[in-house]
Design a protein around this motif. Structure first.
Motif, PDB file in Angstrom:
ATOM      1  N   HIS A   1       5.214   5.121  -2.503  1.00 18.43           N
ATOM      2  CA  HIS A   1       4.054   5.743  -3.125  1.00 18.43           C
ATOM      3  C   HIS A   1       3.799   7.142  -2.570  1.00 18.43           C
ATOM      4  N   ASN A   2       3.131   7.954  -3.367  1.00 17.63           N
ATOM      5  CA  ASN A   2       2.713   9.285  -2.942  1.00 17.63           C
ATOM      6  C   ASN A   2       1.574   9.138  -1.931  1.00 17.63           C
ATOM      7  N   ALA A   3       1.758   9.704  -0.747  1.00 16.13           N
ATOM      8  CA  ALA A   3       0.778   9.505   0.324  1.00 16.13           C
ATOM      9  C   ALA A   3      -0.603  10.046  -0.035  1.00 16.13           C
TER      10      ALA A   3
ATOM     11  N   ALA B   1       0.826  -1.208   0.000  1.00 15.74           N
ATOM     12  CA  ALA B   1       0.000   0.000   0.000  1.00 15.74           C
ATOM     13  C   ALA B   1       0.859   1.256   0.000  1.00 15.74           C
ATOM     14  N   PHE B   2       1.976   1.235   0.733  1.00 17.08           N
ATOM     15  CA  PHE B   2       2.812   2.428   0.865  1.00 17.08           C
ATOM     16  C   PHE B   2       4.027   2.405  -0.052  1.00 17.08           C
TER      17      PHE B   2
ATOM     18  N   THR C   1      11.013   0.770   8.627  1.00 18.96           N
ATOM     19  CA  THR C   1      12.084  -0.171   8.965  1.00 18.96           C
ATOM     20  C   THR C   1      11.638  -1.613   8.756  1.00 18.96           C
ATOM     21  N   MET C   2      10.407  -1.942   9.156  1.00 21.32           N
ATOM     22  CA  MET C   2       9.919  -3.307   8.996  1.00 21.32           C
ATOM     23  C   MET C   2       9.684  -3.649   7.526  1.00 21.32           C
ATOM     24  N   HIS C   3       9.357  -2.639   6.698  1.00 21.58           N
ATOM     25  CA  HIS C   3       9.283  -2.893   5.258  1.00 21.58           C
ATOM     26  C   HIS C   3      10.658  -3.318   4.733  1.00 21.58           C
TER      27      HIS C   3
END
Length: 435
Positions: A140-142, A88-89, A158-160
């Motif tokens: 991605h653009n928020a 998603a991000f 960090t977890m990503h």
């Protein structure tokens, strides 16, 4: 609602300037005016062309446009972008080189989430592709992320990175550019304790604020001069009704861009005045130096508010990474647990964003590494952009980084390394301009 109104007002100003530029260009290009040449109309048209292009670029994500390169057998290698892991991000993007069969270094390039798209590293990607199997974090653009997707702060970032490293495996070499350097270091330390077999082979940190107080700049001074309440009040807005992320709290890219430009206002003013003059005299072209740089520089993205605020508070104000006190879900991440990952830092003597001294601080935090597993390089005369793109990167820094990767490769593919260096040469290569 007033923050939505503020966001929409900024977008209205941008859109209006784009329209004014297009209108000026259209009016100056009116065929009847060509009967009597008028320098004023030439300048009006040039101003309109540059203005329209400038403000339209602020609303677009640039394409990667990776050109083909010549392979070792003399044939062209086409490059295709493929989403390796969607999110998603952000996505983990893979640059697949068509027709390549020989093994290459597996590299994860960690792009910053600091107002620009990952395409800011296009030239870095192009320079690494002939020698690397390359992956990149494509954030991605928020403004385009629905509120239902939830939050995204420094711990989530960090977890990503942890998930990406696990997915790619222990033969991966991580290169983090600028803002993500401290979080890439934390992600590696997290794996060292929680999942040691998933650690990357090497970690290269380029111009990152590991210890912002080691060498203060305008960026660090700003972080200390305002309170978190002031930042939240002045900088955070809600996405307007035009985008899918309507209602999401963000730090708008247009605000970040204004900060970037204000740091070197005279330089940018002269650049645009010069471009208008070149357009008016017919000397400019679509892919000239000015357009090539500013098409990317002006393309900005919104950051999730919680990511921006937690970065300022935890990285710059309290210095959790610099003090080795960074936590994820309340549990401390000990950087000293890194024992098997070789770490290299790269800095530029003229870097006015992450000044020399901020990034090399990572080596002191890596107390579990031997000196032979640490390396550093300070590029003379290079600014922030120059240490990961341009002449300094291509001619000096890139070869050193690839040597460092080769010298610390854990799982060398058969036939990958042409000749093993002697231990003496390996130590010298690791130290470079040693820490």
């Amino acid at each position: 609602m007033r923050y939505m109104a503020s966001y929409d007002l900024m977008e209205t100003v941008r859109n209006t300037n784009q329209w004014l530029g297009a209108s000026a260009l259209a009016m100056a290009s009116y065929p009847a005016f060509a009967a009597i040449p008028n320098p004023a109309l030439q300048w009006l048209g040039a101003w309109g062309e540059v203005t329209e292009r400038t403000f339209s670029r602020m609303n677009l994500k640039p394409d990667w446009n990776i050109p083909p390169f010549v392979g070792s057998d003399g044939t062209d290698r086409l490059v295709a972008e493929e989403i390796e892991l969607p999110g998603a991000f952000g996505d983990l993007l893979h640059f697949r080189v068509q027709g390549r069969s020989e093994p290459k270094r597996k590299v994860l390039l960690v792009a910053p989430m600091s107002g620009h798209y990952a395409t800011l590293l296009r030239s870095t990607v192009i320079s690494l592709l002939p020698d690397c199997d390359l992956y990149i974090t494509d954030w991605h653009n928020a403004r385009d992320i629905p509120v239902s997707a939830g939050k995204f702060d420094v711990e989530d970032y960090t977890m990503h990175l942890v998930d990406y490293m696990r997915h790619l495996g222990p033969d991966t070499h991580v290169i983090a550019v600028c803002q993500p350097a401290p979080l890439a270091l934390a992600a590696t330390a997290y794996l060292a304790e929680e999942d040691p077999k998933a650690q990357p082979s090497t970690l290269t940190l380029i111009g990152g604020p590991i210890d912002p107080d080691a060498a203060p700049t305008e960026v660090t001074d700003f972080g200390h001069s305002v309170t978190m309440g002031q930042l939240q009040e002045m900088m955070i807005q809600r996405v307007g009704f035009k985008y899918a992320g309507v209602g999401r709290k963000v730090y708008p890219g247009l605000l970040q861009l204004s900060s970037f430009i204000s740091m070197n206002m005279d330089t940018h003013r002269d650049a645009f005045m010069g471009q208008i003059s070149r357009v008016a005299s017919g000397e400019a072209h679509e892919h000239d130096k000015h357009n090539k740089f500013y098409d990317e520089y002006l393309a900005v993205m919104d950051m999730p508010a919680e990511f921006y605020l937690s970065t300022v508070e935890r990285i710059f104000k309290t210095g959790e990474i610099a003090k080795n006190q960074f936590t994820i879900k309340g549990k401390r991440v000990d950087i000293g647990k890194i024992t098997d990952v070789a770490v290299k830092t790269v800095e530029g003597t003229k870097d006015d964003i992450s000044a020399p001294g901020q990034c090399i601080a990572a080596l002191d935090l890596c107390t579990g590494l031997k000196d032979s597993q640490k390396a550093s390089h300070v590029e003379e005369g290079a600014g922030h952009y120059g240490i990961f793109a341009g002449k300094s990167w291509r001619q000096n820094i890139r070869p050193l980084v690839l040597d460092f990767i080769d010298d610390n490769e854990r799982a060398t593919p058969p036939g990958f390394r042409q000749k093993k260096k002697s231990d003496a040469n390996k130590t010298a290569a690791n130290k470079n301009a040693a820490a």
